[in-house]
Enzyme design. Sequence first.
Site, PDB file in Angstrom:
ATOM      1  N   ASP A 190       5.639  -5.556  -0.745  1.00 31.34           N
ATOM      2  CA  ASP A 190       5.879  -5.591   0.528  1.00 31.34           C
ATOM      3  C   ASP A 190       6.657  -7.035   1.040  1.00 31.34           C
ATOM      4  OD1 ASP A 190       4.608  -3.422   0.515  1.00 31.34           O
ATOM      5  OD2 ASP A 190       3.142  -4.052   1.879  1.00 31.34           O
ATOM      6  N   TYR A 196      10.069  -6.741   0.395  1.00 25.98           N
ATOM      7  CA  TYR A 196      10.743  -5.971   1.607  1.00 25.98           C
ATOM      8  C   TYR A 196      10.925  -6.777   2.878  1.00 25.98           C
ATOM      9  CZ  TYR A 196      11.613  -2.659   5.499  1.00 25.98           C
ATOM     10  OH  TYR A 196      12.033  -1.929   6.185  1.00 25.98           O
ATOM     11  N   SER A 237       6.968  -0.281  15.863  1.00 24.76           N
ATOM     12  CA  SER A 237       6.537  -1.027  14.845  1.00 24.76           C
ATOM     13  C   SER A 237       5.987  -2.483  15.541  1.00 24.76           C
ATOM     14  CB  SER A 237       7.733  -1.428  14.129  1.00 24.76           C
ATOM     15  OG  SER A 237       7.578  -2.101  13.126  1.00 24.76           O
ATOM     16  N   GLU A 270      -7.019  -9.021  15.607  1.00 28.88           N
ATOM     17  CA  GLU A 270      -7.621  -7.985  14.937  1.00 28.88           C
ATOM     18  C   GLU A 270      -6.985  -7.650  13.572  1.00 28.88           C
ATOM     19  OE1 GLU A 270      -6.161  -4.301  16.990  1.00 28.88           O
ATOM     20  OE2 GLU A 270      -7.252  -5.542  18.763  1.00 28.88           O
ATOM     21  N   LYS A 305      -5.004  -6.278  10.518  1.00 27.77           N
ATOM     22  CA  LYS A 305      -3.671  -5.480  10.250  1.00 27.77           C
ATOM     23  C   LYS A 305      -4.086  -4.524   9.252  1.00 27.77           C
ATOM     24  CE  LYS A 305       1.285  -4.787  10.528  1.00 27.77           C
ATOM     25  NZ  LYS A 305       1.455  -3.950   9.410  1.00 27.77           N
ATOM     26  N   ASP A 314      -4.199  -2.044   6.229  1.00 28.67           N
ATOM     27  CA  ASP A 314      -3.006  -1.767   5.516  1.00 28.67           C
ATOM     28  C   ASP A 314      -3.229  -0.232   5.103  1.00 28.67           C
ATOM     29  OD1 ASP A 314      -0.514  -1.896   4.438  1.00 28.67           O
ATOM     30  OD2 ASP A 314      -1.301  -2.986   2.539  1.00 28.67           O
ATOM     31  N   ARG A 351       3.509   8.501  12.355  1.00 27.29           N
ATOM     32  CA  ARG A 351       4.306   7.821  12.933  1.00 27.29           C
ATOM     33  C   ARG A 351       5.846   8.344  12.978  1.00 27.29           C
ATOM     34  NH1 ARG A 351       5.375   1.188  12.716  1.00 27.29           N
ATOM     35  NH2 ARG A 351       5.816   1.769  10.678  1.00 27.29           N
ATOM     36  N   TYR A 369      -7.318   1.683  17.387  1.00 30.41           N
ATOM     37  CA  TYR A 369      -6.685   0.260  18.031  1.00 30.41           C
ATOM     38  C   TYR A 369      -5.999   0.357  19.072  1.00 30.41           C
ATOM     39  CZ  TYR A 369      -3.080   1.049  14.773  1.00 30.41           C
ATOM     40  OH  TYR A 369      -1.914   1.385  13.913  1.00 30.41           O
ATOM     41  N   LYS A 379      -2.442  -9.267  20.217  1.00 34.27           N
ATOM     42  CA  LYS A 379      -2.152  -8.589  21.393  1.00 34.27           C
ATOM     43  C   LYS A 379      -2.624  -9.391  22.327  1.00 34.27           C
ATOM     44  CE  LYS A 379      -3.077  -4.262  18.640  1.00 34.27           C
ATOM     45  NZ  LYS A 379      -3.970  -3.256  18.628  1.00 34.27           N
ATOM     46  N   LYS A 412       1.644 -12.143   9.322  1.00 28.99           N
ATOM     47  CA  LYS A 412       1.657 -11.725   7.957  1.00 28.99           C
ATOM     48  C   LYS A 412       0.970 -12.734   7.219  1.00 28.99           C
ATOM     49  CE  LYS A 412       4.223  -7.906   7.975  1.00 28.99           C
ATOM     50  NZ  LYS A 412       4.153  -6.745   7.136  1.00 28.99           N
ATOM     51  N   CYS A 471       3.590 -16.597 -36.909  1.00 29.55           N
ATOM     52  CA  CYS A 471       2.888 -17.652 -35.963  1.00 29.55           C
ATOM     53  C   CYS A 471       3.747 -18.630 -35.255  1.00 29.55           C
ATOM     54  CB  CYS A 471       1.759 -18.277 -36.508  1.00 29.55           C
ATOM     55  SG  CYS A 471       0.823 -19.581 -35.677  1.00 29.55           S
ATOM     56  N   CYS A 506       2.341 -22.432 -36.825  1.00 26.47           N
ATOM     57  CA  CYS A 506       2.293 -22.562 -38.414  1.00 26.47           C
ATOM     58  C   CYS A 506       3.177 -21.675 -39.189  1.00 26.47           C
ATOM     59  CB  CYS A 506       1.200 -22.332 -39.113  1.00 26.47           C
ATOM     60  SG  CYS A 506       0.409 -20.849 -39.049  1.00 26.47           S
ATOM     61  N   CYS A 563      -3.412 -14.889 -36.120  1.00 29.33           N
ATOM     62  CA  CYS A 563      -2.739 -15.979 -36.975  1.00 29.33           C
ATOM     63  C   CYS A 563      -4.036 -16.183 -38.113  1.00 29.33           C
ATOM     64  CB  CYS A 563      -2.279 -17.332 -36.477  1.00 29.33           C
ATOM     65  SG  CYS A 563      -2.173 -18.577 -37.775  1.00 29.33           S
ATOM     66  N   CYS A 581      -3.612 -23.490 -39.545  1.00 26.53           N
ATOM     67  CA  CYS A 581      -2.697 -23.627 -38.327  1.00 26.53           C
ATOM     68  C   CYS A 581      -2.892 -24.738 -37.362  1.00 26.53           C
ATOM     69  CB  CYS A 581      -2.911 -22.036 -37.738  1.00 26.53           C
ATOM     70  SG  CYS A 581      -1.798 -22.109 -36.347  1.00 26.53           S
TER      71      CYS A 581
HETATM   72  P1  AMP Z   1       4.722  -2.589  10.645  1.00 27.00           P
HETATM   73  O1  AMP Z   1       4.213  -1.331   9.764  1.00 27.00           O
HETATM   74  O2  AMP Z   1       5.163  -3.584  10.049  1.00 27.00           O
HETATM   75  O3  AMP Z   1       5.779  -1.684  11.386  1.00 27.00           O
HETATM   76  O4  AMP Z   1       3.825  -2.739  11.776  1.00 27.00           O
HETATM   77  C1  AMP Z   1       2.981  -1.956  12.630  1.00 27.00           C
HETATM   78  C2  AMP Z   1       1.998  -1.118  12.070  1.00 27.00           C
HETATM   79  O5  AMP Z   1       0.713  -1.830  11.747  1.00 27.00           O
HETATM   80  C3  AMP Z   1       1.406  -0.028  13.077  1.00 27.00           C
HETATM   81  O6  AMP Z   1       2.376   1.213  13.105  1.00 27.00           O
HETATM   82  C4  AMP Z   1      -0.013   0.343  12.591  1.00 27.00           C
HETATM   83  O7  AMP Z   1       0.086   1.207  11.400  1.00 27.00           O
HETATM   84  C5  AMP Z   1      -0.365  -0.931  11.847  1.00 27.00           C
HETATM   85  N1  AMP Z   1      -1.748  -1.579  12.216  1.00 27.00           N
HETATM   86  C6  AMP Z   1      -2.486  -1.920  11.345  1.00 27.00           C
HETATM   87  N2  AMP Z   1      -3.713  -2.527  12.291  1.00 27.00           N
HETATM   88  C7  AMP Z   1      -3.324  -2.350  13.602  1.00 27.00           C
HETATM   89  C8  AMP Z   1      -3.769  -2.874  14.710  1.00 27.00           C
HETATM   90  N3  AMP Z   1      -5.085  -3.464  14.577  1.00 27.00           N
HETATM   91  N4  AMP Z   1      -3.101  -3.003  15.736  1.00 27.00           N
HETATM   92  C9  AMP Z   1      -1.945  -2.467  15.757  1.00 27.00           C
HETATM   93  N5  AMP Z   1      -1.333  -1.888  14.442  1.00 27.00           N
HETATM   94  C10 AMP Z   1      -1.959  -1.871  13.533  1.00 27.00           C
HETATM   95 ZN    ZN Z   2      -0.660 -20.277 -36.883  1.00 27.36          ZN
END
Ligand code: AMP
Ligand code: ZN
Length: 691
Positions: free
Chosen positions: A38, A41, A87, A121, A123, A125, A144, A235, A305, A329, A423, A426, A441, A446
Amino acid sequence: MILDNLPKDPAQRISTLRELVAHHNERYHALDNPEIPDADYDELATELRRLETAHPEFALEGSPAQQVGASASELFSPVRHTVPMMSLDNAFDDDEIRSWAQRLARAIDRQSTDDLVFSVEPKVDGVAMAITYRNGLFAQAATRGDGVVGEDVSANVETIASVPRELTGPKGSFPDVLEVRGEVYLPFKAFEEMNTRQRKENAKEFANPRNAAAGSLRQKDPTVTAKRPLAFLAYQLGQVEGIPAKSPFVTLSHAGMLSALSGVGLPVSHDVVSCVGIEQVILRCHELEAARHDLDHEIDGVVIKLDDLDLRDRAGSTSRAPRWAVARKLAPEERSTLLRDIEVSIGRTGRATPYAVLEPVVVGGSTVEFATLHNEDQVLLKDVRPGDTVVVHKAGDVIPEVVGPVLGGKGKRPPAWKFPKDCPACEGPLVRLEEESDTYCVNLDCPAQQLQRVSHYASRSAMDIEGLGEKVVQRLIDAKFVVDVADIYELDVTALAGLEGMGELSAKNLADAIEHSKQQPLSRLLVGLGIRHLGPTGARDVARATRDFERLRSSSIETLAEINGIGHVIAESIVRFMNNPANMVVLDRLPKLGLTLVEPESPTLSDGDGPLSGKTVVVTGAVPGFTRDEAEEAVESAGGKATGSVSKKTFCVVVGDAPGASKITKAEALNIPMVDASGFEALLETGELPE
Ligand code: AMP
Ligand code: ZN
């Protein structure tokens, strides 16, 4: 390093980046099978956004930099989101959070961010999900997708235990139409169990919990999803219609909305915290980062938020993300880097361990340059080859690991790596025994083995000879002053002072330290000899039972195996070591060189009759004067219990140098008292918290 190979010309760079970002978007969002970590990316996407801002002449409608997720697949029916699923913008450090907050303040006409309330909060994954309830009944679940059109995965989401079929609470407390947004994820524990099962069935393991969750959701057959222990956390709201006047959903704050969600039976994270002012937000981000491995699920960031829903409306959104929220991040735990080479290191038993030599990369909070590859089979299994780009994983204080190669599909791969025949130290042959995964070895002379044996003997957990580190030992071996551990005791100050980099004073100090080590208890000598299977605890048990070196040397397997804590395997290993002719020559010399070789009586208290009896103590970090084992042993001989994890039952946490951040956070959260290293002795003596 992922940016290094891109063209420098802005137009070309932008176009290459667009291709790359679109490609990796597809791999991640549509195929649930990312090629790169990630963090890589994010680097590509951030660079693309930066360039498009700097060169508006090349900016493009529909650039992948502006895109949310990826188009919905054709596996499921499309669902159009009435309210787009956006996003989040990213902040990669504290200053980026501050700048975001300042932009936000300007957008809502505020002078400062000090009195703004934020929700902070985890995030989660996982996979974003929009779940619609009509008249309190589960009606639909959609992914989404590209933010506008997602996929209808209702049948699969309906199998998730934490997604209620029906909202709770009296009718009239929830809206007629309630679309709740949240994250479907796989808890760590479930992820590990799933991979254990995959391994047993010889099926491919999942790379991480997010992939596993995404893959499980995109099953055509919901009974497959039902077997995967997915979970859901809510959330946010999407489309809402018909809110009754007295409903808790009539609220002006995010916190109020979360409690309304929880009130109708939807799961909400317990780790959401309201903070006032951006500095408090930043502190909370650090706390969550430190505790990230103590949560029951993976997080890849912290979402911040604005709490006030009216102010949110004023802030508005861009086409891609709201202005009122940002994702902080966290330090990535996976990065890609160049595998420069695979080398082999020789341990004190002669074991040849292959390890990766990497282009240094910052991952999991530290720079990683080397990572063990364990043995020949592991290298073959991972199929990593010198010259490959590889993914490196490091989480917290665990040892770094090479996950596997990044295979872009383009270009020819470098040739597979072959285990060296000789090795590196040695030049003797390296031998792999049948049915064993390790290669050795087998040359006892050695120099690499000598170095490891002598350094280990002198190390802190063994004979603790200060000043006799690996570098000095190497010089002693090079000068042919030392071949085995007994030779240490025949060194004199003049010889030592003649070594490169060694002054008169350090030579004298080292000679003193060597002399002093002659009094070390038998248990430390046993650790220092490096007997296979015999760890520090076993060494203590054996030393306490035998007390005296000569008695130990003449003990039979049967006698040793009777010692509490010592099994047949260890007993046999000790006897084999003691009777090995090469070892015997060294061991015979030790008493003549003046080593005392006895284990002093130590007053061991049984449970319940020491100052710490009935109390559980956690030690984190290094307490000066104690190894971790010794510190825990000291707690135990004071009648207490030493454990590795903080809980409500913990009496106190002893905090040494470089403590574990997660233990501290946990102790703070549970209000467990902390004692610093200087208070440790007092704690042992009195069993009470020092003043
Ligand atoms: P990204 O994937 O970088 O576009 O980040 C946005 C995504 O974070 C949202 O679509 C959610 O799937 C995720 N996410 C995870 N936890 C939260 C949270 N507490 N509030 C808002 N989004 C969240
Ligand atoms: Zn050795």
